[in-house]
Design a protein around this motif. Structure first.
Motif, short mmCIF file in Angstrom:
data_model
loop_
_atom_site.label_atom_id
_atom_site.label_comp_id
_atom_site.label_asym_id
_atom_site.label_seq_id
_atom_site.Cartn_x
_atom_site.Cartn_y
_atom_site.Cartn_z
N MET A 124 24.33 11.65 -18.80
CA MET A 124 24.59 10.39 -19.50
C MET A 124 25.75 9.65 -18.82
SD MET A 124 22.22 10.37 -21.67
CE MET A 124 22.53 9.11 -22.86
N VAL A 125 26.64 10.41 -18.18
CA VAL A 125 27.70 9.84 -17.34
C VAL A 125 27.39 10.30 -15.92
CG1 VAL A 125 30.17 9.85 -16.86
CG2 VAL A 125 29.36 9.97 -19.23
N PRO A 126 27.33 9.40 -14.97
CA PRO A 126 26.98 9.81 -13.61
C PRO A 126 27.90 10.92 -13.10
CG PRO A 126 27.08 7.43 -13.76
CD PRO A 126 27.58 7.97 -15.06
N PRO A 127 27.33 12.01 -12.58
CA PRO A 127 28.15 13.13 -12.13
C PRO A 127 28.82 12.87 -10.79
CG PRO A 127 25.85 13.57 -11.68
CD PRO A 127 25.89 12.26 -12.42
N LYS A 128 29.95 13.56 -10.59
CA LYS A 128 30.63 13.48 -9.29
C LYS A 128 29.93 14.43 -8.31
CE LYS A 128 35.05 12.31 -11.30
NZ LYS A 128 36.41 12.74 -11.60
N ASP A 129 29.39 15.51 -8.83
CA ASP A 129 28.73 16.51 -8.00
C ASP A 129 27.43 16.91 -8.68
OD1 ASP A 129 28.05 18.53 -6.30
OD2 ASP A 129 29.87 19.72 -6.58
N PRO A 130 26.31 17.01 -7.96
CA PRO A 130 25.05 17.38 -8.61
C PRO A 130 25.00 18.86 -9.02
CG PRO A 130 24.72 17.06 -6.26
CD PRO A 130 26.12 16.67 -6.56
N TYR A 131 25.93 19.68 -8.56
CA TYR A 131 25.97 21.09 -8.91
C TYR A 131 27.23 21.39 -9.72
CZ TYR A 131 22.18 21.89 -5.65
OH TYR A 131 20.97 21.86 -5.02
N ILE A 132 27.08 22.29 -10.68
CA ILE A 132 28.23 22.70 -11.49
C ILE A 132 28.26 24.22 -11.62
CG2 ILE A 132 28.39 20.58 -12.85
CD1 ILE A 132 26.97 22.04 -15.14
N ARG A 133 29.43 24.71 -11.89
CA ARG A 133 29.62 26.15 -12.12
C ARG A 133 29.54 26.36 -13.63
NH1 ARG A 133 31.95 30.22 -8.81
NH2 ARG A 133 32.95 31.84 -10.05
N VAL A 134 28.72 27.31 -14.06
CA VAL A 134 28.51 27.54 -15.50
C VAL A 134 28.71 29.00 -15.85
CG1 VAL A 134 26.94 25.59 -15.82
CG2 VAL A 134 26.03 27.82 -15.19
N ARG A 135 29.05 29.22 -17.12
CA ARG A 135 29.14 30.57 -17.67
C ARG A 135 28.09 30.67 -18.78
NH1 ARG A 135 34.57 33.03 -19.18
NH2 ARG A 135 35.08 30.83 -19.06
N VAL A 136 27.32 31.74 -18.77
CA VAL A 136 26.28 31.97 -19.78
C VAL A 136 26.95 32.59 -21.00
CG1 VAL A 136 24.09 33.10 -20.27
CG2 VAL A 136 24.57 32.29 -17.95
N LEU A 137 26.74 31.99 -22.18
CA LEU A 137 27.38 32.46 -23.42
C LEU A 137 26.50 33.41 -24.22
CD1 LEU A 137 28.88 29.05 -24.57
CD2 LEU A 137 30.02 30.89 -23.32
N ASP A 138 25.22 33.41 -23.94
CA ASP A 138 24.28 34.26 -24.66
C ASP A 138 23.18 34.68 -23.69
OD1 ASP A 138 23.23 35.60 -26.82
OD2 ASP A 138 22.40 33.83 -27.81
N ASP A 139 22.62 35.90 -23.89
CA ASP A 139 21.54 36.35 -23.02
C ASP A 139 20.35 35.40 -23.11
OD1 ASP A 139 22.50 38.62 -21.70
OD2 ASP A 139 22.20 39.87 -23.47
N ILE A 140 20.00 34.81 -21.98
CA ILE A 140 18.87 33.88 -21.92
C ILE A 140 17.67 34.58 -21.30
CG2 ILE A 140 18.05 31.67 -21.00
CD1 ILE A 140 21.02 30.76 -21.00
N GLY A 141 17.94 35.44 -20.34
CA GLY A 141 16.87 36.17 -19.67
C GLY A 141 16.50 35.53 -18.35
N GLU A 142 15.33 35.86 -17.87
CA GLU A 142 14.83 35.36 -16.59
C GLU A 142 14.22 33.97 -16.81
OE1 GLU A 142 14.32 36.25 -12.49
OE2 GLU A 142 15.16 37.57 -14.01
N VAL A 143 14.72 32.97 -16.08
CA VAL A 143 14.19 31.61 -16.19
C VAL A 143 13.86 31.08 -14.80
CG1 VAL A 143 15.39 31.02 -18.32
CG2 VAL A 143 16.49 30.57 -16.16
N CYS A 144 12.90 30.19 -14.75
CA CYS A 144 12.49 29.58 -13.49
C CYS A 144 13.16 28.21 -13.38
CB CYS A 144 10.97 29.44 -13.45
SG CYS A 144 10.37 28.84 -11.87
#
Length: 197
Positions: A142-162
Motif C-alpha cells: 500500500m506504500v511503495p517499498p524501498k526494497d522488494p525483499y524483506i527479512r521476516v520472522r515466522v510467528l507460528d508454524d505455517i508448514g511447507e508453502v510454495c
C-alpha cells in the motif's frame, strides 16, 4: 422530540475513533425507522385532509399545511441521519478490507449486522474478481517499498508453502529473506512479522 434518536446515531459516530467500528445500534436504528413510518402516516393523513376539504395543496397555508411541513422535514432529517450512519459504517468496512484482508477478525464481525457482513463479502469478492482480471494483487505494498525483499520472522508454524518457483518450510521462530509480495499475506494474518535488526 422529533429527530432525537436519529441524532443519537450521529453522536455515536462522532464519538467513535476514526476508522473504528462500534457495535451496530440496531435498537436506535429500528426506532428511527419506526419514527419515519409514523411521520409518513401523519404526513399522508394531513395531505388527505387538505384534499378532502377541496383546498389547493400548493397554496393553502393553514395548520394542516404547517403540520405536514413539520412531518415532511422531520422525515427528511431522519432519512439523512440514517444514510449518514450507514454511509460512514460502509466506508469503514471498505477500508477494513484493505487493512485486514478478506477475512475479518471475530471481534470486528461481532460489531456488524447481517447486511454489513454481506456488504463486506460482496465488496471483497468484487476486489478479488478485479485483481484476478488484472492478475495483480492490489492489497500488497500500500506504500511503495524501498526494497522488494524483506527479512521476516515466522510467528507460528505455517508448514511447507510454495512461493513462486520454489517451496519453503516456514517453521515457528525461523528467519527468512522473502519477496515482500509473498510475505504480506502472512504478515496481515499475524503469523509472520518483518524482522528489523
Amino acid at each position: 422530540m422529533y429527530g432525537r434518536r436519529a441524532s443519537q446515531l450521529l453522536r455515536e459516530l462522532a464519538c467513535s475513533e476514526t476508522g473504528q467500528l462500534t457495535t451496530f445500534n440496531s435498537d436506535a436504528f429500528d426506532q428511527v425507522i419506526k419514527e419515519c413510518n409514523e411521520h409518513n402516516l401523519q404526513l399522508q393523513s394531513l395531505i388527505r385532509k387538505i384534499e378532502d376539504e377541496n383546498l389547493d395543496i400548493q397554496t393553502t397555508r393553514n395548520e394542516d399545511h404547517f403540520g405536514a411541513v413539520i412531518h415532511h422535514l422531520s422525515l427528511i432529517r431522519n432519512k439523512h441521519c440514517l444514510m449518514a450512519y450507514m454511509y460512514n459504517r460502509a466506508e469503514t468496512i471498505q477500508s477494513l478490507r484493505w487493512k485486514v484482508g478478506p477475512v475479518l477478525p471475530q471481534e470486528i464481525q461481532e460489531k456488524l449486522n447481517y447486511s454489513e457482513e454481506e456488504y463486506f463479502k460482496n465488496h471483497s469478492a468484487a476486489i478479488e474478481s478485479y485483481m484476478s482480471e488484472l492478475d495483480l494483487d492490489l492489497t500488497v505494498d500500500m506504500v511503495p517499498p524501498k526494497d522488494p525483499y524483506i527479512r521476516v520472522r515466522v510467528l507460528d508454524d505455517i508448514g511447507e508453502v510454495c512461493l513462486g518457483d520454489h517451496s519453503i518450510s516456514l517453521t515457528k521462530h525461523s528467519l527468512h529473506f522473502l519477496r515482500r509480495t509473498d510475505a504480506e499475506p502472512f504478515i496481515s494474518q499475524g503469523i509472520m512479522e518483518e524482522f528489523l535488526e
